[in-house]
Design a protein around this motif. Structure first.
Motif, mmCIF file in Angstrom:
data_model
loop_
_atom_site.group_PDB
_atom_site.id
_atom_site.type_symbol
_atom_site.label_atom_id
_atom_site.label_comp_id
_atom_site.label_asym_id
_atom_site.label_seq_id
_atom_site.Cartn_x
_atom_site.Cartn_y
_atom_site.Cartn_z
ATOM 1 N N ASP A 224 -5.437 10.381 -5.201
ATOM 2 C CA ASP A 224 -5.214 9.171 -5.929
ATOM 3 C C ASP A 224 -5.208 7.871 -6.246
ATOM 4 O O ASP A 224 -5.088 7.119 -5.710
ATOM 5 C CB ASP A 224 -3.376 9.624 -6.252
ATOM 6 C CG ASP A 224 -2.728 8.884 -7.225
ATOM 7 O OD1 ASP A 224 -3.827 8.360 -8.079
ATOM 8 O OD2 ASP A 224 -1.706 9.233 -7.739
ATOM 9 N N ILE A 225 -7.003 8.495 -6.878
ATOM 10 C CA ILE A 225 -7.589 7.072 -7.536
ATOM 11 C C ILE A 225 -7.724 6.456 -8.793
ATOM 12 O O ILE A 225 -7.164 7.090 -9.896
ATOM 13 C CB ILE A 225 -9.086 7.777 -6.864
ATOM 14 C CG1 ILE A 225 -9.356 8.758 -5.455
ATOM 15 C CG2 ILE A 225 -10.063 6.900 -7.349
ATOM 16 C CD1 ILE A 225 -10.515 9.178 -5.427
ATOM 17 N N SER B 270 -0.038 0.162 -3.904
ATOM 18 C CA SER B 270 -0.676 0.503 -3.918
ATOM 19 C C SER B 270 -1.569 2.133 -3.894
ATOM 20 O O SER B 270 -1.863 1.729 -2.154
ATOM 21 C CB SER B 270 -2.891 -0.418 -4.415
ATOM 22 O OG SER B 270 -2.428 -1.758 -5.155
ATOM 23 N N PHE B 271 -1.904 3.247 -4.394
ATOM 24 C CA PHE B 271 -2.717 3.956 -3.534
ATOM 25 C C PHE B 271 -4.164 3.823 -3.573
ATOM 26 O O PHE B 271 -4.909 2.480 -3.999
ATOM 27 C CB PHE B 271 -2.445 4.970 -4.854
ATOM 28 C CG PHE B 271 -1.437 5.583 -4.482
ATOM 29 C CD1 PHE B 271 -1.131 7.267 -4.184
ATOM 30 C CD2 PHE B 271 -0.649 5.382 -5.073
ATOM 31 C CE1 PHE B 271 0.156 7.775 -3.551
ATOM 32 C CE2 PHE B 271 1.562 5.427 -4.732
ATOM 33 C CZ PHE B 271 1.718 7.513 -4.699
ATOM 34 N N THR B 272 -5.292 4.268 -3.824
ATOM 35 C CA THR B 272 -6.232 4.469 -3.269
ATOM 36 C C THR B 272 -7.038 3.807 -4.783
ATOM 37 O O THR B 272 -6.909 4.093 -5.295
ATOM 38 C CB THR B 272 -7.159 5.933 -3.046
ATOM 39 O OG1 THR B 272 -6.991 6.379 -2.059
ATOM 40 C CG2 THR B 272 -8.604 5.452 -2.803
ATOM 41 N N GLN B 273 -8.186 2.925 -4.738
ATOM 42 C CA GLN B 273 -8.908 2.266 -5.656
ATOM 43 C C GLN B 273 -10.209 2.201 -5.535
ATOM 44 O O GLN B 273 -10.475 3.168 -4.398
ATOM 45 C CB GLN B 273 -8.515 1.157 -5.600
ATOM 46 C CG GLN B 273 -6.665 0.817 -5.779
ATOM 47 C CD GLN B 273 -6.735 -1.161 -6.050
ATOM 48 O OE1 GLN B 273 -7.604 -1.596 -6.088
ATOM 49 N NE2 GLN B 273 -4.975 -1.114 -5.318
ATOM 50 N N ALA B 274 -11.406 2.401 -6.354
ATOM 51 C CA ALA B 274 -12.279 3.023 -6.538
ATOM 52 C C ALA B 274 -13.032 1.620 -7.562
ATOM 53 O O ALA B 274 -12.584 1.285 -8.485
ATOM 54 C CB ALA B 274 -12.732 3.973 -6.323
ATOM 55 N N CYS C 160 -0.700 3.524 -9.896
ATOM 56 C CA CYS C 160 -1.431 5.707 -9.335
ATOM 57 C C CYS C 160 -1.799 5.749 -10.577
ATOM 58 O O CYS C 160 -1.726 5.209 -11.807
ATOM 59 C CB CYS C 160 -0.546 5.864 -8.065
ATOM 60 S SG CYS C 160 0.259 6.191 -8.744
ATOM 61 N N SER C 161 -2.972 6.553 -10.293
ATOM 62 C CA SER C 161 -3.128 7.144 -11.557
ATOM 63 C C SER C 161 -1.732 8.712 -11.783
ATOM 64 O O SER C 161 -2.189 8.718 -13.173
ATOM 65 C CB SER C 161 -5.205 8.252 -11.440
ATOM 66 O OG SER C 161 -4.822 9.139 -9.692
ATOM 67 N N GLY C 162 -1.487 9.305 -11.116
ATOM 68 C CA GLY C 162 -0.943 10.287 -10.640
ATOM 69 C C GLY C 162 -1.161 11.952 -10.468
ATOM 70 O O GLY C 162 -0.780 12.417 -10.689
ATOM 71 N N VAL C 163 -2.613 11.003 -10.220
ATOM 72 C CA VAL C 163 -3.872 12.831 -10.029
ATOM 73 C C VAL C 163 -4.295 12.942 -8.929
ATOM 74 O O VAL C 163 -4.685 11.872 -8.503
ATOM 75 C CB VAL C 163 -4.837 12.588 -11.647
ATOM 76 C CG1 VAL C 163 -5.840 13.701 -11.217
ATOM 77 C CG2 VAL C 163 -4.019 12.670 -12.726
ATOM 78 N N THR C 164 -4.200 13.801 -8.166
ATOM 79 C CA THR C 164 -4.754 14.063 -7.005
ATOM 80 C C THR C 164 -6.113 14.727 -7.110
ATOM 81 O O THR C 164 -6.018 15.822 -8.043
ATOM 82 C CB THR C 164 -3.814 14.494 -6.026
ATOM 83 O OG1 THR C 164 -2.882 13.540 -5.773
ATOM 84 C CG2 THR C 164 -4.384 15.228 -4.507
ATOM 85 N N THR D 280 0.697 -0.704 -0.187
ATOM 86 C CA THR D 280 0.274 -0.227 -0.228
ATOM 87 C C THR D 280 1.030 0.710 -0.124
ATOM 88 O O THR D 280 1.762 1.554 0.151
ATOM 89 C CB THR D 280 -0.878 0.161 1.395
ATOM 90 O OG1 THR D 280 -1.655 0.849 1.122
ATOM 91 C CG2 THR D 280 -0.251 -0.251 2.272
ATOM 92 N N ALA D 281 0.751 2.513 -0.411
ATOM 93 C CA ALA D 281 1.036 3.204 -0.942
ATOM 94 C C ALA D 281 0.568 4.393 0.489
ATOM 95 O O ALA D 281 1.869 4.763 1.132
ATOM 96 C CB ALA D 281 0.459 4.814 -1.885
ATOM 97 N N GLU D 282 0.376 3.678 1.322
ATOM 98 C CA GLU D 282 -0.053 4.148 2.360
ATOM 99 C C GLU D 282 1.174 4.128 4.044
ATOM 100 O O GLU D 282 1.617 5.275 4.534
ATOM 101 C CB GLU D 282 -1.338 3.673 3.684
ATOM 102 C CG GLU D 282 -2.027 4.069 3.267
ATOM 103 C CD GLU D 282 -3.323 4.028 4.445
ATOM 104 O OE1 GLU D 282 -3.125 4.204 5.620
ATOM 105 O OE2 GLU D 282 -4.916 4.491 4.335
ATOM 106 N N ILE D 283 2.080 2.553 3.185
ATOM 107 C CA ILE D 283 3.629 3.016 3.976
ATOM 108 C C ILE D 283 4.240 4.475 4.004
ATOM 109 O O ILE D 283 5.436 4.396 4.981
ATOM 110 C CB ILE D 283 4.500 1.973 3.765
ATOM 111 C CG1 ILE D 283 4.994 2.165 1.926
ATOM 112 C CG2 ILE D 283 3.287 0.229 3.763
ATOM 113 C CD1 ILE D 283 5.332 0.469 1.204
#
Length: 320
Positions: A215-216, A172-176, A245-249, A120-123
């Motif tokens: 970043d979803i 992994s960054f945020t997923q939806a 990730c998408s690279g977009v916040t 996870t990117a949260e690390i």
């Protein structure tokens, strides 16, 4: 020796020739989507699932020795920040100890197999405070129990990869996507918009931090990254780390506005500090360049499609 060579050959065969894949966490949100994408991308694969406790070394060793997997997609985890904070011991025993048991078993009994660990990117935690898109060289600085336990597992896979494990780490960054609970930001907002649209809620969207950034990535794109890491266009060095990730916040405020535009309804935003993100992170943005280079992967599903998909999911769910 002959049986070992046969397994090596099988691991190099075309994906439609029976690649045997052990999937952990297959009943979760990402796991369900991943199984569907495996059917599309690797139609000839053999999916291996077992309800074993990954902390049970004897059970894991027995399964791996018996089923002889060619690869592992390791998703199983205590994946909620709130759950991890409420039961810290479980987060550490599942996320770290379970991952170690699984990886060490593969290193010993399936040394030719690919081992894809979904991190996870949260690390990166406090490193996000730089305000810059982070690449894989960013300092690991977790700020909660979930991220800390996943960071330890991520580093452990890196260490085992130096010893011979064919490990790949996907941060992994945020997923939806569909089937996701309201603990994630997009379904949290989409559920409220669907209720407003249906007349089940006053035209007010309640949020915790309207300017928090995410970043979803559509979960279907994220699943494609997992599969591409499993069968990459060219061999990946052991221990490879890739941001997914998408690279977009996008801010919470802008996501809510986008959903309202899709629904064609109006609502005001109300801030409730009690709903602040349990992760403790104000904003997350990643750099996907390494994944694009190593896997030939990039997000293909438009943000507008993800919005419609998640909103339609909640339109249906609030009726049943």
């Amino acid at each position: 020796m002959l049986s070992f060579l046969l397994r090596v050959v099988r691991s190099l065969m075309a994906p439609d020739m029976g690649l045997r894949i052990l999937l952990t966490g297959g009943q979760g949100f990402v796991g369900q989507h991943l199984k569907a994408r495996l059917q599309d991308r690797l139609p000839g694969h053999v999916l291996l699932e077992d309800p074993m406790d990954i902390r049970d070394r004897a059970a894991v060793e027995r399964f791996v020795r018996s089923e002889k997997p060619d690869a592992c997609l390791h998703l199983a985890a205590v994946s909620s920040v709130a759950r991890a904070e409420a039961g810290t011991d479980d987060a550490w025993t599942v996320n770290l100890d379970g991952t170690l048991v699984l990886a060490e078993t593969f290193e010993t009994y399936a040394p030719q197999a690919s081992f894809v660990f979904v991190s996870t990117a949260e690390i990166y935690g406090a490193s996000f405070s730089s305000g810059q898109p982070l690449d894989e060289t960013a300092v690991i600085a977790p700020v909660n129990a979930y991220a800390s336990s996943k960071a330890a597992a991520d580093l452990a896979i890196g260490n085992l990869s130096q010893e011979g494990l064919h490990g790949v780490r996907l941060r992994s960054f945020t997923q939806a996507g569909t089937g996701q609970d309201e603990g994630a930001i997009l379904p949290f907002l989409a559920a409220q918009v669907a209720r407003i649209e249906a007349g089940q809620q006053a035209p007010v969207i309640t949020v915790g931090q309207p300017d928090a950034g995410f970043d979803i990535t559509d979960v279907r794109d994220a699943c494609d990254a997992c599969i591409s890491a499993l069968v990459p266009p060219r061999p990946l060095p052991n221990g490879t780390v890739l941001n997914i990730c998408s690279g977009v916040t996008r801010t919470v405020r802008s996501i809510a506005e986008d959903l309202l535009d899709v629904a064609g309804v109006s609502a005001t935003l109300r801030v409730d500090p009690a709903l602040a993100s349990p992760s403790g992170l104000a904003s997350m943005q990643g750099n996907p360049a390494a994944a694009r280079e190593a896997l030939g992967w990039s997000t293909r599903i438009a943000w507008s499609e993800t919005l419609v998909t998640v909103l339609n999911d909640w339109r249906y769910r609030i009726t049943v």
